[in-house]
Design a protein around this motif. Structure first.
Motif, PDB file in Angstrom:
ATOM      1  N   UNK A   1       0.906  -1.280  -0.207  1.00  0.00           N
ATOM      2  CA  UNK A   1      -0.012  -0.046  -0.004  1.00  0.00           C
ATOM      3  C   UNK A   1       0.728   1.519   0.150  1.00  0.00           C
ATOM      4  N   UNK A   2       2.102   1.147   0.274  1.00  0.00           N
ATOM      5  CA  UNK A   2       3.048   2.288   0.174  1.00  0.00           C
ATOM      6  C   UNK A   2       3.761   2.122  -1.129  1.00  0.00           C
ATOM      7  N   UNK A   3       4.003   3.280  -1.648  1.00  0.00           N
ATOM      8  CA  UNK A   3       4.529   3.524  -3.107  1.00  0.00           C
ATOM      9  C   UNK A   3       5.865   4.456  -2.897  1.00  0.00           C
ATOM     10  N   UNK A   4       7.065   4.432  -3.279  1.00  0.00           N
ATOM     11  CA  UNK A   4       7.923   5.431  -3.040  1.00  0.00           C
ATOM     12  C   UNK A   4       8.436   5.770  -4.502  1.00  0.00           C
ATOM     13  N   UNK A   5       8.604   7.068  -4.691  1.00  0.00           N
ATOM     14  CA  UNK A   5       8.958   7.493  -5.972  1.00  0.00           C
ATOM     15  C   UNK A   5       9.867   8.567  -5.965  1.00  0.00           C
TER      16      UNK A   5
END
Length: 141
Positions: free
Chosen positions: A137-141
């Motif tokens: 549920x966590x996306x890092x960009x």
């Protein structure tokens, strides 16, 4: 000069099980996203391009920095920012404060297209449910 054509980007479809979430996205100016162009902005910003098909949504989530979202195409876009809801259409811009829950639903008849500008080069996106195909549920960009 580096020019990006949104129509030429390879988009990644993201969904959430048991919901109407369906969004296709790419972060053309971010070193961490799988479908990236590998380009970074000198000022340390992040840019996202995303599309939402008719009757689908970008699920509620929070982003670590402030975000400006410009609707490029579409009408009948339901925008939710915190406790406020409103309608967004092509040519309109919405400001989303850092860590404010927000999402968009396309109630129109055509695919809605957006570009978002984040005020930091490292952005953490926290969704309420896991994203597929990411599996978290966590996306890092």
């Amino acid at each position: 000069m580096t020019a990006i054509r949104f129509d030429d980007l390879e988009l990644v479809e993201m969904t959430q099980a048991g919901s109407d979430m369906e969004v296709r996205a790419n972060f053309p100016f971010s070193p961490a996203f799988p479908a990236t162009t590998g380009l970074e902005l000198a000022g340390g910003h992040t840019v996202v391009y995303f599309e939402i098909p008719p009757e689908k949504e970008l699920g509620t989530h929070k982003d670590s920095p402030e975000e400006l979202v410009l609707c490029l195409e579409g009408d009948g876009i339901e925008a939710r920012v915190g406790d406020a809801t409103g309608e967004l259409a092509a040519g309109e811009l919405v400001v989303i404060p850092a860590m404010e829950p927000h999402g968009f639903r396309n109630t129109g008849e055509e695919t809605a297209r957006f570009v978002g500008f984040f005020s930091d080069s490292t952005t953490v996106h926290e969704f309420e449910e896991d994203l597929e195909p990411v599996g978290e549920r966590i996306l890092k960009t």
